[in-house]
Design a protein around this motif. Sequence first.
Motif, PDB file in Angstrom:
ATOM      1  N   ASN A  30       0.798  -1.317   0.001  1.00 41.65           N
ATOM      2  CA  ASN A  30       0.202  -0.023  -0.037  1.00 41.65           C
ATOM      3  C   ASN A  30       0.803   1.239   0.045  1.00 41.65           C
ATOM      4  O   ASN A  30       0.689   2.263  -0.725  1.00 41.65           O
ATOM      5  CB  ASN A  30      -0.819  -0.088   1.308  1.00 41.65           C
ATOM      6  N   TYR A  33       2.428   1.863  -3.211  1.00 45.53           N
ATOM      7  CA  TYR A  33       1.202   2.315  -4.003  1.00 45.53           C
ATOM      8  C   TYR A  33       1.360   3.700  -4.237  1.00 45.53           C
ATOM      9  O   TYR A  33       0.952   4.233  -5.120  1.00 45.53           O
ATOM     10  CB  TYR A  33       0.208   1.210  -4.259  1.00 45.53           C
ATOM     11  N   THR A 222     -13.629  -4.485 -11.956  1.00 48.30           N
ATOM     12  CA  THR A 222     -12.787  -3.516 -11.780  1.00 48.30           C
ATOM     13  C   THR A 222     -12.391  -2.968 -13.213  1.00 48.30           C
ATOM     14  O   THR A 222     -12.365  -3.688 -14.147  1.00 48.30           O
ATOM     15  CB  THR A 222     -11.543  -3.589 -10.816  1.00 48.30           C
ATOM     16  N   HIS A 272     -13.850  13.570  -4.021  1.00 47.59           N
ATOM     17  CA  HIS A 272     -13.587  12.150  -4.024  1.00 47.59           C
ATOM     18  C   HIS A 272     -12.786  11.768  -2.686  1.00 47.59           C
ATOM     19  O   HIS A 272     -13.160  10.854  -1.828  1.00 47.59           O
ATOM     20  CB  HIS A 272     -12.623  11.596  -5.117  1.00 47.59           C
ATOM     21  N   LYS A 276     -15.229   9.760  -0.015  1.00 53.92           N
ATOM     22  CA  LYS A 276     -14.867   8.408   0.091  1.00 53.92           C
ATOM     23  C   LYS A 276     -13.554   8.167   1.134  1.00 53.92           C
ATOM     24  O   LYS A 276     -13.305   6.988   1.161  1.00 53.92           O
ATOM     25  CB  LYS A 276     -14.560   7.879  -1.468  1.00 53.92           C
ATOM     26  N   GLN A 278     -10.624   8.269   0.423  1.00 54.61           N
ATOM     27  CA  GLN A 278      -9.602   7.339  -0.517  1.00 54.61           C
ATOM     28  C   GLN A 278      -8.703   8.135  -1.255  1.00 54.61           C
ATOM     29  O   GLN A 278      -8.999   9.276  -1.553  1.00 54.61           O
ATOM     30  CB  GLN A 278     -10.481   6.518  -1.399  1.00 54.61           C
ATOM     31  N   GLU A 279      -7.460   7.669  -1.539  1.00 48.92           N
ATOM     32  CA  GLU A 279      -6.571   8.388  -2.314  1.00 48.92           C
ATOM     33  C   GLU A 279      -6.974   7.939  -3.618  1.00 48.92           C
ATOM     34  O   GLU A 279      -7.318   7.011  -4.328  1.00 48.92           O
ATOM     35  CB  GLU A 279      -5.187   7.769  -2.020  1.00 48.92           C
ATOM     36  N   PRO A 280      -7.303   9.224  -4.437  1.00 51.88           N
ATOM     37  CA  PRO A 280      -7.871   8.977  -5.841  1.00 51.88           C
ATOM     38  C   PRO A 280      -6.626   8.168  -6.782  1.00 51.88           C
ATOM     39  O   PRO A 280      -5.434   8.466  -6.410  1.00 51.88           O
ATOM     40  CB  PRO A 280      -8.211  10.283  -6.476  1.00 51.88           C
ATOM     41  N   ASN A 281      -7.190   7.705  -7.648  1.00 56.43           N
ATOM     42  CA  ASN A 281      -6.227   7.219  -8.958  1.00 56.43           C
ATOM     43  C   ASN A 281      -6.217   8.226  -9.945  1.00 56.43           C
ATOM     44  O   ASN A 281      -7.039   8.338 -10.730  1.00 56.43           O
ATOM     45  CB  ASN A 281      -6.990   6.005  -9.495  1.00 56.43           C
ATOM     46  N   TYR A 284      -6.839   7.396 -13.801  1.00 55.36           N
ATOM     47  CA  TYR A 284      -7.911   7.203 -13.913  1.00 55.36           C
ATOM     48  C   TYR A 284      -8.573   8.718 -14.275  1.00 55.36           C
ATOM     49  O   TYR A 284      -9.537   8.886 -15.311  1.00 55.36           O
ATOM     50  CB  TYR A 284      -8.786   6.405 -12.731  1.00 55.36           C
TER      51      TYR A 284
ATOM     52  N   ILE B   3      -7.135  -0.187   3.569  1.00 51.86           N
ATOM     53  CA  ILE B   3      -6.850  -1.440   3.377  1.00 51.86           C
ATOM     54  C   ILE B   3      -7.012  -2.380   4.433  1.00 51.86           C
ATOM     55  O   ILE B   3      -7.327  -3.514   4.477  1.00 51.86           O
ATOM     56  CB  ILE B   3      -5.623  -1.452   2.308  1.00 51.86           C
ATOM     57  N   LYS B  38      -4.639  -6.646  -5.118  1.00 52.35           N
ATOM     58  CA  LYS B  38      -5.178  -6.277  -6.354  1.00 52.35           C
ATOM     59  C   LYS B  38      -6.153  -5.111  -5.890  1.00 52.35           C
ATOM     60  O   LYS B  38      -6.479  -4.223  -6.492  1.00 52.35           O
ATOM     61  CB  LYS B  38      -6.235  -7.391  -6.966  1.00 52.35           C
ATOM     62  N   ILE B  40      -5.859  -3.238  -3.402  1.00 55.45           N
ATOM     63  CA  ILE B  40      -5.117  -1.710  -3.384  1.00 55.45           C
ATOM     64  C   ILE B  40      -4.911  -1.125  -4.510  1.00 55.45           C
ATOM     65  O   ILE B  40      -5.226   0.070  -4.939  1.00 55.45           O
ATOM     66  CB  ILE B  40      -3.805  -2.132  -2.970  1.00 55.45           C
ATOM     67  N   ASN B  41      -4.601  -1.812  -5.828  1.00 52.20           N
ATOM     68  CA  ASN B  41      -4.438  -1.076  -7.010  1.00 52.20           C
ATOM     69  C   ASN B  41      -5.652  -0.521  -7.624  1.00 52.20           C
ATOM     70  O   ASN B  41      -5.697   0.431  -8.208  1.00 52.20           O
ATOM     71  CB  ASN B  41      -3.827  -2.116  -7.967  1.00 52.20           C
ATOM     72  N   SER B  42      -6.739  -1.204  -7.237  1.00 47.91           N
ATOM     73  CA  SER B  42      -7.918  -0.767  -7.943  1.00 47.91           C
ATOM     74  C   SER B  42      -8.886  -0.077  -6.973  1.00 47.91           C
ATOM     75  O   SER B  42     -10.147   0.297  -7.447  1.00 47.91           O
ATOM     76  CB  SER B  42      -8.693  -1.961  -8.593  1.00 47.91           C
ATOM     77  N   ASN B  43      -8.473   0.059  -5.865  1.00 46.93           N
ATOM     78  CA  ASN B  43      -9.530   0.804  -4.764  1.00 46.93           C
ATOM     79  C   ASN B  43     -10.023   1.833  -5.228  1.00 46.93           C
ATOM     80  O   ASN B  43     -11.278   2.219  -5.040  1.00 46.93           O
ATOM     81  CB  ASN B  43      -8.604   0.961  -3.596  1.00 46.93           C
ATOM     82  N   PRO B  44      -9.313   3.083  -5.804  1.00 42.97           N
ATOM     83  CA  PRO B  44      -9.925   4.242  -6.438  1.00 42.97           C
ATOM     84  C   PRO B  44     -11.051   3.907  -7.390  1.00 42.97           C
ATOM     85  O   PRO B  44     -11.729   4.998  -7.448  1.00 42.97           O
ATOM     86  CB  PRO B  44      -8.908   5.058  -6.934  1.00 42.97           C
ATOM     87  N   GLN B  45     -10.825   2.797  -8.174  1.00 40.83           N
ATOM     88  CA  GLN B  45     -11.929   2.415  -8.963  1.00 40.83           C
ATOM     89  C   GLN B  45     -13.264   1.948  -8.509  1.00 40.83           C
ATOM     90  O   GLN B  45     -14.160   1.554  -9.333  1.00 40.83           O
ATOM     91  CB  GLN B  45     -11.458   1.541 -10.045  1.00 40.83           C
ATOM     92  N   PHE B  46     -13.243   1.683  -6.967  1.00 33.91           N
ATOM     93  CA  PHE B  46     -14.349   1.120  -6.435  1.00 33.91           C
ATOM     94  C   PHE B  46     -15.320   2.080  -6.581  1.00 33.91           C
ATOM     95  O   PHE B  46     -15.237   3.230  -5.704  1.00 33.91           O
ATOM     96  CB  PHE B  46     -13.977   0.562  -5.091  1.00 33.91           C
ATOM     97  N   ARG B  47     -16.695   2.011  -7.440  1.00 31.53           N
ATOM     98  CA  ARG B  47     -17.294   3.197  -7.260  1.00 31.53           C
ATOM     99  C   ARG B  47     -18.609   2.905  -6.651  1.00 31.53           C
ATOM    100  O   ARG B  47     -19.536   3.744  -6.658  1.00 31.53           O
ATOM    101  CB  ARG B  47     -17.665   3.177  -8.858  1.00 31.53           C
TER     102      ARG B  47
END
Lengths: 301, 165
Positions: A30, A33, A222, A272, A276, A278-281, A284, B3, B38, B40-47
């Motif tokens: 984490n 990342y 995803t 976001h 949420k 959360q750290e944004p991507n 994306y 996480i 996985k 972790i990598n796609s967490n921001p894409q969890f909508r």
Amino acid sequence: MLDSKLRSLERKTLDEETKNSQLLKLNKRNKDYMKKQKFTYSVTLVLFGLLLFVFSQTITESPKSIQSQQLTNFELGEVTKAYYLYSKRADRMYNLTSPFYTDKIFTTDPAVLNEFELLFKNSEWLPFNGDLTKYTTSINYLFQLENGESVYLKEINEDGFFVNPNTMMQTKLAQQSHEQFVFYWMHIYMGKNEFPPWKIGLLTILLLIFVYAAIKSNKRGTIEKNSSLINLSGLGLAFFCIHKMNEWLGVNHLLTLLLIFTFFMSATVYLHILIKKQEPNWKYHIQRIFMANIVLFVLFI
Amino acid sequence: MPIKSMYVTYSDSIYQFIYFLVGDDELAKDLTQETFLKAINSNPQFRGESSEKTWLSKIARNLVYDHFRRKRLLKFIPFLHEHEQIDYTYSPEQWLEAKNEQYELYEALGKLPHHYREAIVLRKIEQFSIKESAQILGWNEAKVKNATERGMKKMNELLGGERDA
């Protein structure tokens, strides 16, 4: 009966040792990342800044030095290419050295060029003593002649009054001639900006690829790796859209749009984070900026 | 959800789900870890379109499928159509052998075609709704209902028919 047996089916759980070792690895991954995300974001910001810098440099390019020519009589001569420069900065950019400069339309149609020659042929040219710097918002024209020279004309007051900044000579077209001149350019402008079926077809195909990619990625739960074909198509489409917007709307408008996008995206990202937690991507969100460009482009047509 | 808390909350449930699908303790542990990596990598894409558990289960299921793909169990055959016919070693662990009835249930589950097993695990054991199960499996709701019903029927047959009485 079988339902209740299955519901109460005894299940093995993860032992503490496994949990601890997995948690350690997850925490490490984490952190890595997050670092990678921040690095990507920083690099993107720097590149974006660099791009804006290059952009701003090309649009504030210093004007070509005006060498006054001691001509008392002016003839347009045989024109091979005529430009209509509708940018406010056209008077600073009339030498057209910048590849980024696109606030212009042009024609090489011999019939139209011939008409332009005739319109200016018998016009009377007199010295101009006014201050051209006052007319920064005027419309500008550039004519490339057969002998390789260029004639730059600045229309001030939009009433058929033209000044050549190189020679500081002025002329006024008769009202009918001026209307004719505007009419020709209007036609060229409309022709240039029409949207033929092949463009609609191409856009539809590209948009369908995106829709397909979106559905495909949704199926997997995803958003995962898109194929390089889709990424390349997306990138190509985005650049095409930016180029067209730049050409149609002008650099000023494009920068305004970019500013709006940046604001919109920043607001989205902050919301976001706030909502949420959360750290944004960033990757994306950058993709979304490109998508927003495309959507806007489609709306504009 | 960070996480760490996600792992604390869902790790057991994801591990159990994977275990039901693969029937191997060590593999289930590895895939559980991979699921969260996985995530972790796609967490921001969890909508937020589904619960986190549903989302994690879907990642887990995809990983299970990827694992079998890698193992080349499905070489030369179209994956989504034929995988259901493939069975693999599925043996409950020693810890269950003493408990005869539970052991039989595990054994029967292991003998079910893969898509029936998935439907039963999600609907009857993990207690996901039809909609959630459909999201995880990437099927429509009718297919989930159908597979669950047929799976239960098949399981009854495998258990000798008397258990659903």
